[in-house]
Scaffold this active site. Structure first.
Site, PDB file in Angstrom:
ATOM      1  N   HIS A  21      70.454  32.331  45.805  1.00  0.00           N
ATOM      2  CA  HIS A  21      71.663  32.610  45.032  1.00  0.00           C
ATOM      3  C   HIS A  21      72.207  33.979  45.380  1.00  0.00           C
ATOM      4  CE1 HIS A  21      68.066  33.900  42.800  1.00  0.00           C
ATOM      5  NE2 HIS A  21      68.784  34.919  42.397  1.00  0.00           N
ATOM      6  N   CYS A  56      62.871  23.164  39.422  1.00  0.00           N
ATOM      7  CA  CYS A  56      63.579  24.387  39.823  1.00  0.00           C
ATOM      8  C   CYS A  56      64.640  24.687  38.770  1.00  0.00           C
ATOM      9  CB  CYS A  56      64.219  24.194  41.190  1.00  0.00           C
ATOM     10  SG  CYS A  56      65.439  25.466  41.616  1.00  0.00           S
ATOM     11  N   ASN A  83      68.723  38.604  46.658  1.00  0.00           N
ATOM     12  CA  ASN A  83      67.331  39.051  46.668  1.00  0.00           C
ATOM     13  C   ASN A  83      66.499  37.971  47.342  1.00  0.00           C
ATOM     14  OD1 ASN A  83      68.066  41.341  45.143  1.00  0.00           O
ATOM     15  ND2 ASN A  83      67.871  40.191  43.239  1.00  0.00           N
TER      16      ASN A  83
HETATM   17  P1  5GP Z   1      66.852  37.057  41.135  1.00  0.00           P
HETATM   18  O1  5GP Z   1      66.012  38.108  40.463  1.00  0.00           O
HETATM   19  O2  5GP Z   1      66.035  35.860  41.524  1.00  0.00           O
HETATM   20  O3  5GP Z   1      67.689  37.599  42.264  1.00  0.00           O
HETATM   21  O4  5GP Z   1      67.920  36.621  40.052  1.00  0.00           O
HETATM   22  C1  5GP Z   1      67.695  35.651  39.110  1.00  0.00           C
HETATM   23  C2  5GP Z   1      68.764  35.821  38.056  1.00  0.00           C
HETATM   24  O5  5GP Z   1      68.838  34.655  37.283  1.00  0.00           O
HETATM   25  C3  5GP Z   1      68.491  36.987  37.096  1.00  0.00           C
HETATM   26  O6  5GP Z   1      69.575  37.901  37.144  1.00  0.00           O
HETATM   27  C4  5GP Z   1      68.368  36.312  35.733  1.00  0.00           C
HETATM   28  O7  5GP Z   1      68.939  37.054  34.689  1.00  0.00           O
HETATM   29  C5  5GP Z   1      69.097  35.002  35.952  1.00  0.00           C
HETATM   30  N1  5GP Z   1      68.578  33.914  35.140  1.00  0.00           N
HETATM   31  C6  5GP Z   1      67.271  33.580  34.956  1.00  0.00           C
HETATM   32  N2  5GP Z   1      67.171  32.500  34.151  1.00  0.00           N
HETATM   33  C7  5GP Z   1      68.445  32.142  33.846  1.00  0.00           C
HETATM   34  C8  5GP Z   1      68.987  31.078  33.031  1.00  0.00           C
HETATM   35  O8  5GP Z   1      68.287  30.240  32.463  1.00  0.00           O
HETATM   36  N3  5GP Z   1      70.334  31.027  32.931  1.00  0.00           N
HETATM   37  C9  5GP Z   1      71.159  31.938  33.560  1.00  0.00           C
HETATM   38  N4  5GP Z   1      72.471  31.805  33.386  1.00  0.00           N
HETATM   39  N5  5GP Z   1      70.673  32.935  34.334  1.00  0.00           N
HETATM   40  C10 5GP Z   1      69.337  33.027  34.462  1.00  0.00           C
HETATM   41 ZN    ZN Z   2      66.673  24.409  43.206  1.00  0.00          ZN
END
Ligand code: 5GP
Ligand code: ZN
Length: 113
Positions: A99, A3, A86
């Site tokens: 998150h 993860c 989300n």
């Molecule tokens: P979701 O689309 O699942 O709500 O948000 C996932 C978020 O994680 C996205 O805004 C994306 O830019 C961020 N994200 C994805 N991979 C990484 C990473 O390796 N490091 C950081 N700091 N953010 C990440």
């Molecule tokens: Zn996890």
């Protein structure tokens, strides 16, 4: 566990941390959608909002207890901010570790698209 956010918690993947304690971690989003864009996660693996229950909800309440402090640190408390979760495919979730996005430094339209 394979993860991404668990790997960020255990330091396998680097991140820019803005707040951490024994229960939660907040770090800067790699692809910020606002001048301030922080991801806040529980340190135990909860896949999505669908998995919140009486056993793990203390992590969620702890996140919300700390949001005012984190927002003040980012200097977005006075003008306000958006908190986003989300959940699942239709919710636009791409990382399956629950998150919250904390975003500020600009205005947001509502209703969102
Ligand atoms: P979701 O689309 O699942 O709500 O948000 C996932 C978020 O994680 C996205 O805004 C994306 O830019 C961020 N994200 C994805 N991979 C990484 C990473 O390796 N490091 C950081 N700091 N953010 C990440
Ligand atoms: Zn996890």
């Amino acid at each position: 566990m394979d993860c991404l956010f668990c790997k960020i918690i255990n330091g396998e993947i680097p991140s820019t941390k803005v707040y951490e304690d024994d229960m939660i971690l907040a770090f800067r989003d790699i692809d910020p959608q606002a001048p301030e864009h922080v991801i806040i996660i529980p340190k135990n693996h909860i896949s999505s909002a669908n998995e919140i229950n009486t056993e793990n909800s203390k992590y969620i309440s702890h996140i919300f207890e700390k949001i005012p402090y984190i927002a003040a640190m980012l200097n977005i408390d006075e003008h306000g901010y958006r908190i986003v979760n989300n959940c699942g495919k239709n919710g636009g979730q791409t990382v399956p570790h629950m998150h919250f996005h904390l975003m500020g430094g600009r205005g947001f339209a509502w209703p969102a698209g």
